[in-house]
Design a protein around this motif. Structure first.
Motif, mmCIF file in Angstrom:
data_model
loop_
_atom_site.group_PDB
_atom_site.id
_atom_site.type_symbol
_atom_site.label_atom_id
_atom_site.label_comp_id
_atom_site.label_asym_id
_atom_site.label_seq_id
_atom_site.Cartn_x
_atom_site.Cartn_y
_atom_site.Cartn_z
ATOM 1 N N THR A 244 0.790 -1.239 0.000
ATOM 2 C CA THR A 244 0.000 0.000 0.000
ATOM 3 C C THR A 244 0.820 1.288 0.000
ATOM 4 O OG1 THR A 244 -0.231 -0.287 2.394
ATOM 5 C CG2 THR A 244 -2.102 -0.967 1.016
ATOM 6 N N THR A 245 2.056 1.247 0.498
ATOM 7 C CA THR A 245 2.851 2.486 0.545
ATOM 8 C C THR A 245 4.298 2.184 0.127
ATOM 9 O OG1 THR A 245 3.430 2.121 2.877
ATOM 10 C CG2 THR A 245 1.554 3.558 2.463
ATOM 11 N N ILE B 244 7.914 1.408 -1.163
ATOM 12 C CA ILE B 244 8.505 0.573 -2.219
ATOM 13 C C ILE B 244 7.496 -0.457 -2.730
ATOM 14 C CG2 ILE B 244 10.343 -1.118 -2.690
ATOM 15 C CD1 ILE B 244 12.000 0.418 -0.478
ATOM 16 N N ARG C 84 -1.932 -4.426 6.362
ATOM 17 C CA ARG C 84 -2.906 -4.494 7.464
ATOM 18 C C ARG C 84 -4.098 -3.564 7.258
ATOM 19 N NH1 ARG C 84 1.285 -2.973 11.954
ATOM 20 N NH2 ARG C 84 1.701 -1.617 10.177
ATOM 21 N N ASP D 267 -2.005 -9.171 9.210
ATOM 22 C CA ASP D 267 -0.807 -8.762 9.932
ATOM 23 C C ASP D 267 0.210 -9.892 9.787
ATOM 24 O OD1 ASP D 267 1.226 -8.191 11.679
ATOM 25 O OD2 ASP D 267 -0.104 -7.468 13.277
ATOM 26 N N ASN E 105 8.001 -7.877 0.584
ATOM 27 C CA ASN E 105 8.535 -6.524 0.779
ATOM 28 C C ASN E 105 8.242 -5.946 2.160
ATOM 29 O OD1 ASN E 105 9.013 -3.508 -0.029
ATOM 30 N ND2 ASN E 105 6.823 -3.622 0.495
ATOM 31 N N TYR F 166 17.507 -4.729 13.258
ATOM 32 C CA TYR F 166 17.027 -4.517 11.882
ATOM 33 C C TYR F 166 18.086 -4.990 10.882
ATOM 34 C CZ TYR F 166 15.550 -2.107 7.609
ATOM 35 O OH TYR F 166 15.186 -1.816 6.316
ATOM 36 N N THR G 144 10.175 7.030 1.786
ATOM 37 C CA THR G 144 8.908 6.355 2.097
ATOM 38 C C THR G 144 8.470 6.751 3.506
ATOM 39 O OG1 THR G 144 9.903 4.465 3.219
ATOM 40 C CG2 THR G 144 9.747 4.310 0.825
HETATM 41 N N1 LIG Z 1 12.560 3.168 3.211
HETATM 42 C C1 LIG Z 1 13.840 2.837 3.308
HETATM 43 O O1 LIG Z 1 14.726 3.722 3.455
HETATM 44 C C2 LIG Z 1 14.258 1.398 3.179
HETATM 45 C C3 LIG Z 1 15.641 1.134 3.034
HETATM 46 C C4 LIG Z 1 16.052 -0.187 2.935
HETATM 47 C C5 LIG Z 1 15.138 -1.221 2.971
HETATM 48 N N2 LIG Z 1 13.800 -0.930 3.096
HETATM 49 C C6 LIG Z 1 12.879 -2.075 3.141
HETATM 50 O O2 LIG Z 1 11.900 -1.936 2.136
HETATM 51 C C7 LIG Z 1 10.685 -2.551 2.548
HETATM 52 C C8 LIG Z 1 9.540 -1.577 2.381
HETATM 53 O O3 LIG Z 1 9.834 -0.440 3.141
HETATM 54 P P1 LIG Z 1 9.106 0.961 2.914
HETATM 55 O O4 LIG Z 1 10.077 2.003 3.340
HETATM 56 O O5 LIG Z 1 8.473 1.005 1.578
HETATM 57 O O6 LIG Z 1 7.993 0.846 4.060
HETATM 58 P P2 LIG Z 1 6.607 1.624 4.294
HETATM 59 O O7 LIG Z 1 6.464 2.756 3.360
HETATM 60 O O8 LIG Z 1 6.564 1.867 5.755
HETATM 61 O O9 LIG Z 1 5.521 0.515 3.881
HETATM 62 C C9 LIG Z 1 5.384 -0.645 4.630
HETATM 63 C C10 LIG Z 1 4.299 -1.488 4.006
HETATM 64 O O10 LIG Z 1 4.245 -2.714 4.739
HETATM 65 C C11 LIG Z 1 2.943 -2.851 5.335
HETATM 66 N N3 LIG Z 1 3.108 -3.461 6.658
HETATM 67 C C12 LIG Z 1 3.751 -2.948 7.724
HETATM 68 N N4 LIG Z 1 3.653 -3.777 8.779
HETATM 69 C C13 LIG Z 1 2.939 -4.849 8.349
HETATM 70 C C14 LIG Z 1 2.484 -6.041 8.967
HETATM 71 N N5 LIG Z 1 2.746 -6.308 10.253
HETATM 72 N N6 LIG Z 1 1.765 -6.916 8.232
HETATM 73 C C15 LIG Z 1 1.484 -6.662 6.940
HETATM 74 N N7 LIG Z 1 1.891 -5.560 6.292
HETATM 75 C C16 LIG Z 1 2.604 -4.661 7.000
HETATM 76 C C17 LIG Z 1 2.382 -1.417 5.399
HETATM 77 O O11 LIG Z 1 0.955 -1.387 5.407
HETATM 78 P P3 LIG Z 1 0.106 -1.464 6.799
HETATM 79 O O12 LIG Z 1 0.736 -0.483 7.732
HETATM 80 O O13 LIG Z 1 -1.301 -1.144 6.407
HETATM 81 O O14 LIG Z 1 0.233 -2.877 7.268
HETATM 82 C C18 LIG Z 1 2.921 -0.868 4.091
HETATM 83 O O15 LIG Z 1 2.127 -1.309 3.008
HETATM 84 C C19 LIG Z 1 10.898 -2.987 4.013
HETATM 85 O O16 LIG Z 1 11.210 -4.357 4.068
HETATM 86 C C20 LIG Z 1 12.109 -2.159 4.439
HETATM 87 O O17 LIG Z 1 12.848 -2.779 5.462
HETATM 88 C C21 LIG Z 1 13.354 0.351 3.198
#
Ligand SMILES: NC(=O)c1ccc[n+]([C@@H]2O[C@H](COP(=O)([O-])OP(=O)(O)OC[C@H]3O[C@@H](n4cnc5c(N)ncnc54)[C@H](OP(=O)(O)O)[C@@H]3O)[C@@H](O)[C@H]2O)c1
Length: 275
Positions: free
Chosen positions: A18-19, A21, A41, A67, A92, A157, A192
């Motif tokens: 939903t948000t 990446i 979620r 979840d 993801n 992490y 993000t």
């Molecule tokens: N942003 C960065 O700088 C960065 C850097 C390196 C790696 N990453 C990795 O990239 C991936 C995506 O990160 P992002 O930054 O795009 O995150 P984000 O914008 O916070 O999005 C997280 C997504 O995961 C869902 N989510 C969170 N907790 C959940 C749960 N318990 N069960 C099911 N869904 C869940 C959220 O929706 P709901 O809240 O509705 O569940 C949302 O759709 C992650 O694995 C992160 O570790 C991110």
């Protein structure tokens, strides 16, 4: 980008769709005609994503509100996607916890492991079994640049992301003879909601922030071509250089950089060594 509908079939399952990446990946897959099973979620955000993908790309979308940190999540996803010929898994969804390890909440650290480690492992296992029966499939695992080394203040992490990197590297070779492509995408800092909430001022660190759309494109482009991929030149350098020098050096470097850049709401400790 490879036409995934020809390579893997018409359905992809994306967690954390939903948000950030995950959303960018879902949109780019839908843009090339893939139907999406979207997992997160928040049901309202899932409904809104469904509407957007249907309106903009005329694809089918099934939403699963789950979840993924809960023990029964994998079984629920299996059940709710069993009737679809899913050929691509994008694991993801993830969370981070920043702060001094002993000050961080232990339950939150366990929750992180359930979501970042156990869930992608179980999903990879279940979907790899499904893909093996079809003779083809793709798995894109989302790790992090922090998976390439231990990172102080992100200790749990970075350890969770190292697990994903190692799992994906091994599965890339192990599952290849079954017609299953596995790639690990390891983004650096990406613009993000997750990054916005980290109590670190990244402007004080020598790193660049990428758009989620760029990161998504790099990951999808690498699927079937590379075992691992790191978006961005500087990030690639960080991932590469720490294979050439003693492992402790980049850990100490990041300890220095993050200690300088953490903000007031980052958990720190007042405890001192008693000597
Ligand atoms: N942003 C960065 O700088 C960065 C850097 C390196 C790696 N990453 C990795 O990239 C991936 C995506 O990160 P992002 O930054 O795009 O995150 P984000 O914008 O916070 O999005 C997280 C997504 O995961 C869902 N989510 C969170 N907790 C959940 C749960 N318990 N069960 C099911 N869904 C869940 C959220 O929706 P709901 O809240 O509705 O569940 C949302 O759709 C992650 O694995 C992160 O570790 C991110």
């Amino acid at each position: 980008m490879t036409k995934f509908t020809q390579k893997y079939g018409s359905w992809a399952l994306v967690t954390g769709a939903t948000t950030g990446i995950g959303r960018a990946i879902s949109e780019q897959l839908a843009q090339q005609g893939m139907n999406i099973v979207a997992v997160a979620r928040n049901e309202g955000n899932l409904q809104s994503l469904k509407q957007t993908l249907q309106d903009d790309y005329a694809v089918d979308v099934r939403i699963i509100a789950a979840d993924l940190s809960k023990p029964d999540a994998n079984e629920m996803i299996e059940r709710q996607s069993q009737d679809l010929d899913v050929g691509l898994l994008v694991a993801n969804a993830g969370v981070e916890n920043t702060g001094h390890f002993i000050e961080n909440d232990q339950q939150a650290e366990s929750h992180l492991l359930a979501l970042n480690v156990v869930s992608p492992m179980q999903l990879s296992h279940s979907f790899a079994q499904r893909f093996a029966k079809r003779g083809k499939g793709g798995i894109l695992l989302v790790s992090s640049l922090f998976g390439y080394q231990g990172v102080p203040y992100f200790a749990n992490y970075s350890a969770s992301k190292a697990y994903i990197l190692s799992l994906g590297e091994a599965l890339n070779v192990e599952l290849k003879p079954l017609g299953i492509d596995v790639t690990v995408l390891s983004p650096g800092l990406t613009n993000t909601p997750m990054a916005a909430n980290i109590p670190v001022d990244f402007n004080k660190m020598p790193i660049t922030k990428h758009a989620p759309e760029v990161v998504a494109k790099v990951g999808l482009n690498a699927l079937g071509r590379k075992a691992t991929v790191v978006p961005g030149f500087i990030n690639k350098f960080y991932a590469w250089e720490n294979r050439l020098i003693p492992r402790s050096w980049p850990v100490k470097l990041f300890n220095f950089l993050i200690s300088r850049a953490k903000t007031d709401n980052c958990p720190t400790t007042d405890l001192q060594t008693q000597r």
